[in-house]
Design a protein around this motif. Structure first.
Motif, PDB file in Angstrom:
ATOM      1  N   LEU A 284       1.413  41.029 -29.922  1.00 48.82           N
ATOM      2  CA  LEU A 284       0.149  40.605 -29.315  1.00 48.82           C
ATOM      3  C   LEU A 284      -0.267  41.642 -28.285  1.00 48.82           C
ATOM      4  O   LEU A 284       0.570  42.372 -27.746  1.00 48.82           O
ATOM      5  CB  LEU A 284       0.282  39.250 -28.600  1.00 48.82           C
TER       6      LEU A 284
ATOM      7  N   LEU B 176      -3.490  39.668 -35.044  1.00 55.25           N
ATOM      8  CA  LEU B 176      -2.511  39.055 -34.161  1.00 55.25           C
ATOM      9  C   LEU B 176      -1.392  38.484 -35.025  1.00 55.25           C
ATOM     10  O   LEU B 176      -1.637  38.069 -36.162  1.00 55.25           O
ATOM     11  CB  LEU B 176      -3.142  37.947 -33.314  1.00 55.25           C
TER      12      LEU B 176
ATOM     13  N   LEU C 127      -3.458  32.558 -28.985  1.00 55.29           N
ATOM     14  CA  LEU C 127      -3.984  33.527 -29.950  1.00 55.29           C
ATOM     15  C   LEU C 127      -5.489  33.335 -30.115  1.00 55.29           C
ATOM     16  O   LEU C 127      -6.242  34.314 -30.231  1.00 55.29           O
ATOM     17  CB  LEU C 127      -3.272  33.402 -31.293  1.00 55.29           C
TER      18      LEU C 127
END
Length: 259
Positions: free
Chosen positions: A125, A146, A183
């Motif tokens: 990430l 991601l 996310l």
């Protein structure tokens, strides 16, 4: 489903890839698909890539635009693909300037242009620094990547590139566990992975699991992320792709379209 189909690519496209945890896998898998289908493409970066990742292209290393352009067009004619970089140092290729990519678009008629436009130091990430990512203005598509394997891991330097930039976006302290909504925040925030993006935006959630239990869990995480994107994203992200596998084995697992 083929990667190009999931990405909605039906004609020559300038595609920039940003984020972390699968950018190079996407580029390698997509270029392999196009080579098998004899669809021409040029691959480059506006940052840096490991030389071994592009060695199979017999990469062009050229610091002058017109000379590099002629060599790239020659390779396209001979091999149906080309890789163009500005220099090689310490096992990495240095990419060409983004304005060169924009100039390349004037010569593009029947081939795709693939650009790795961000770096993440091998982490899963990231959030970009002020000067990142380096997305050419004439990109048709920006794919933000991601990695789902980050979920359940601590927010620290083992998983996250520059966690100090991620913490204020997700609202968590260092070491807190990463959750699906984090996310989604990285995809939606103005300082998240799509900072400076051009063209339509597509989120790719990569994952490496093959066992049924792990696949079910990643599907549930993805659906939670997608629900948040559709609820809070105001249509900014056109579609979400979940993938399985690493490197050239990356494959589409599920496609989610904006309702």
């Amino acid at each position: 489903m083929r990667l190009s189909e999931a990405l909605g690519i039906v004609s020559p496209t300038v595609l920039s890839v940003v984020g972390a945890g699968g950018k190079t896998s996407l580029l390698m898998a997509l270029s392999d698909q196009w080579e098998a289908e004899r669809i021409p493409y040029v691959l480059t970066t506006t940052t840096r890539m490991a030389y071994e990742q592009v060695e199979h292209l017999a990469p062009i290393v050229e610091e002058e635009f017109h000379s590099g352009l002629q060599k790239a067009l020659s390779d396209l004619g001979r091999f149906g693909r080309a890789g163009w970089f500005r220099s090689v140092k310490d096992g990495k290729v240095q990419g060409i300037p983004p304005e060169w990519v924009d100039r390349l678009c004037d010569y593009r008629c029947s081939w795709h242009l693939l650009i790795e436009a961000d770096g993440a130091a091998g982490r899963l990430l990231k959030a970009p620094a002020a000067h990142e990512p380096v997305v050419p203005m004439r990109s048709d598509v920006t794919v933000g990547v991601l990695h789902l394997d980050a979920i359940g891991c601590p927010l620290d330097t083992t998983i996250v590139h520059r966690p100090g930039l991620v913490r204020p976006i997700v609202g968590k302290p260092n070491g807190a566990l990463i959750e699906p909504e984090d996310l989604a925040k990285l995809a939606l925030h103005r300082k998240g992975i799509f900072q400076g993006a051009a063209g339509k935006k597509i989120l790719l959630l990569s994952g490496g699991v093959t066992d049924p239990a792990g696949d079910t869990m990643q599907r549930q995480w993805t659906e939670a992320i997608v629900d948040r994107l559709w609820k809070d994203g105001n249509g900014r992200i056109e579609r979400v792709i979940r993938t399985k596998g690493y490197g050239r084995e990356m494959r589409v697992s599920r496609l989610y379209r904006q309702p």
